[in-house]
Structure formats: structure tokens, C-alpha cells
Motif scaffolding. Sequence first.
Motif, PDB file in Angstrom:
ATOM      1  N   TYR A  94       0.852  -1.192   0.000  1.00  0.00           N
ATOM      2  CA  TYR A  94       0.000   0.000   0.000  1.00  0.00           C
ATOM      3  C   TYR A  94       0.888   1.243   0.000  1.00  0.00           C
ATOM      4  O   TYR A  94       2.012   1.217   0.529  1.00  0.00           O
ATOM      5  N   CYS A  96       2.407   4.912   0.917  1.00  0.00           N
ATOM      6  CA  CYS A  96       2.601   5.650   2.165  1.00  0.00           C
ATOM      7  C   CYS A  96       3.333   6.946   1.845  1.00  0.00           C
ATOM      8  O   CYS A  96       4.418   6.925   1.257  1.00  0.00           O
ATOM      9  N   THR A  97       2.742   8.065   2.222  1.00  0.00           N
ATOM     10  CA  THR A  97       3.359   9.364   1.953  1.00  0.00           C
ATOM     11  C   THR A  97       4.056   9.944   3.186  1.00  0.00           C
ATOM     12  O   THR A  97       4.567  11.055   3.140  1.00  0.00           O
ATOM     13  N   CYS A  98       4.069   9.211   4.290  1.00  0.00           N
ATOM     14  CA  CYS A  98       4.679   9.708   5.518  1.00  0.00           C
ATOM     15  C   CYS A  98       6.178   9.943   5.336  1.00  0.00           C
ATOM     16  O   CYS A  98       6.878   9.137   4.717  1.00  0.00           O
ATOM     17  N   ASP A 102       7.428  12.717  10.027  1.00  0.00           N
ATOM     18  CA  ASP A 102       6.035  12.401  10.376  1.00  0.00           C
ATOM     19  C   ASP A 102       5.984  11.211  11.333  1.00  0.00           C
ATOM     20  O   ASP A 102       5.234  11.213  12.316  1.00  0.00           O
ATOM     21  N   THR A 120       0.031   4.433   9.633  1.00  0.00           N
ATOM     22  CA  THR A 120      -0.786   5.627   9.420  1.00  0.00           C
ATOM     23  C   THR A 120      -1.550   5.595   8.096  1.00  0.00           C
ATOM     24  O   THR A 120      -2.735   5.948   8.035  1.00  0.00           O
ATOM     25  N   CYS A 121      -0.890   5.203   7.021  1.00  0.00           N
ATOM     26  CA  CYS A 121      -1.505   5.260   5.690  1.00  0.00           C
ATOM     27  C   CYS A 121      -2.258   3.993   5.305  1.00  0.00           C
ATOM     28  O   CYS A 121      -2.916   3.970   4.264  1.00  0.00           O
ATOM     29  N   LYS A 122      -2.164   2.956   6.106  1.00  0.00           N
ATOM     30  CA  LYS A 122      -2.836   1.695   5.759  1.00  0.00           C
ATOM     31  C   LYS A 122      -4.346   1.912   5.743  1.00  0.00           C
ATOM     32  O   LYS A 122      -4.932   2.412   6.701  1.00  0.00           O
ATOM     33  N   SER A 124      -5.921   4.066   4.055  1.00  0.00           N
ATOM     34  CA  SER A 124      -6.277   5.461   3.804  1.00  0.00           C
ATOM     35  C   SER A 124      -6.082   5.804   2.335  1.00  0.00           C
ATOM     36  O   SER A 124      -5.328   5.148   1.615  1.00  0.00           O
ATOM     37  N   VAL A 126      -4.346   8.185  -0.023  1.00  0.00           N
ATOM     38  CA  VAL A 126      -3.231   9.120   0.065  1.00  0.00           C
ATOM     39  C   VAL A 126      -3.312  10.141  -1.061  1.00  0.00           C
ATOM     40  O   VAL A 126      -3.939   9.908  -2.096  1.00  0.00           O
ATOM     41  N   ASP A 127      -2.687  11.264  -0.859  1.00  0.00           N
ATOM     42  CA  ASP A 127      -2.649  12.341  -1.844  1.00  0.00           C
ATOM     43  C   ASP A 127      -1.807  11.895  -3.032  1.00  0.00           C
ATOM     44  O   ASP A 127      -0.597  11.660  -2.900  1.00  0.00           O
ATOM     45  N   ALA A 132       5.223   8.874  -2.800  1.00  0.00           N
ATOM     46  CA  ALA A 132       4.785   7.786  -1.929  1.00  0.00           C
ATOM     47  C   ALA A 132       5.722   6.590  -2.038  1.00  0.00           C
ATOM     48  O   ALA A 132       6.173   6.234  -3.131  1.00  0.00           O
TER      49      ALA A 132
END
Length: 276
Positions: A94, A96-98, A102, A120-122, A124, A126-127, A132
Motif C-alpha cells: 500500500y 505511504c506518503t509519511c 512524520d 498511518t496510511c494503511k 487510507s 493518500v494524496d 509515496a
Amino acid sequence: MTVTRFAPSPNGPLHLGHAFSAIVAHDLAREARGRFLLRIEDIDGPRSRPELADEFRRDLEWLGLEWEEVPAQSTRLTTYDAAARNLLDRGLLYPCTCTRADIEALKPRLGSQGAIYPGTCKGSVVDPGKPAALRLDIDRAMAESGHLFWEDALAGQQVADPRGGGDVVIVRKDAPASYHLAATLDDAADGVTLVTRGADLFDATHIHRLLQELLGLPVPLWYHHGLLTDESGQKLAKRRGSPSLADRRRSGENGQALADALRSGEFPAGITLANS
């Protein structure tokens, strides 16, 4: 046949820790009348300096080692992309943009490989405009793979437990593959049967064993050797400016004598061998 490898990254000069690791891999292959490979891991973006690969070859020759060189990582990008696409299509990765900042701001648990990503991004959205990485969904991957084991030549049989590292990065934002994915695929492609590396990477092997199962790759034997440490007890590292092999070579030091000393456990002043 026993096949080992030494796989340095050209983002800084080699030091005594690298020499020790190369000698371990070289000698284990020679004792078994096998093959010792050199692989340049050169996909670290602008930090990779092509000219250092030639320095590495001179360093190994100076130490009296003989090797076969296999293609560098930069020639294998399509292989990494195909493997990542395979995992992504199966719902095992998946985005992840963190950023690292962050993650640290969340005060995550710390594991042997650093901060453990809290997921956090699981699940979700993302932008899409932000860079990413792709992370491995450990829970889904373990559900698909089942119970796994791996063998260390020094520590014996291990139960694979990759959950301890969290959802690790498989494709980096700034590189075509993480160390976990690239090294696992490369070792399989190069026919490596005995993966030798420092004890600091012991826990990473749980992830690599999982990737081997998910991607249908052969399972080697591992050999996690001790680490050379400095006066403060920290492992030798490029980022801490540990004295380079190239400087020792250029000063006229006898490289083969140094290699023999490392083999016999005779280390320069302030250097010791630790198990982790």
C-alpha cells in the motif's frame, strides 16, 4: 555448491568492517570450493558514486581476495519493478506518503532496525500528488504465507517473525527498491546459497524470508557474523567517518597482512569484534 557474495553500496569508501565482512564471505566460499561474488548495490540515487566501485575493486585486490563480479543493481530495475507489481496486484503493498519526521512525531515503537511504522496510511486514501513509498502489509502477507522458518549457520533454525519490524518499505520514494526487496531478489538471481552479513541485519532476515515465500524464491542459508566496533562500542560506519581501506592502501600498508590479521582476530587499536 556454496555461493557467497559481498555487496557494497558506492555511497562512501569501504572501511575495516567491510573488509572483515568480505573476508568472511570470501573464506567461507573458498573453504567449500565454491564461488565468491561481488555485487555493486548502486541504486541509492545521487548518493551512489560510480567511481567508488573501482576503488572497491582495488581494495579487495589489495586484501588479496579473488572474486567473480555479477551485474550491478542498476541493471536490474525491471526485475524489481516486476516483483513490486506482483505484490501490489495481490493487495500486499500500500502507498505511504509519511516522511521520517512524520513517523518520529508519532513517537513510534523502536525495533532493531529503527522506528516501527505505526500504519498511518494503511487503509487510507493518500494524496496522489505527494511522493509515496510502497509498504508491505505484514498481516496480509503473513496470512498468505503461513508459518516460515530459516536457518542461520551460527544461531541455528529460526521461526520467521517479520511482524517485529512492522510494515516495512518495499519500494522507496527515492529509489526503485528498498534494501529488503533488492537484496532478496538479487541473491536469488545470483544463485547465492550462503548469505553472509553482519549481525545487525539478523532481524531483517525475517522480512527477507517472507519475501522469498511470497515471490517463490529459493531459500539460502544465512551466516550473520559479528561486527567490528570502535572505542565507543559503535559499529564501524561510513557516516561516522571510519578510516577507509583506500587511505590505508594508499599509505603503503600491506593489505594481505591486514586481511590475515583480521582472520586471526588481531584488530587495530580501539577496534573489537562484537556479536551484535
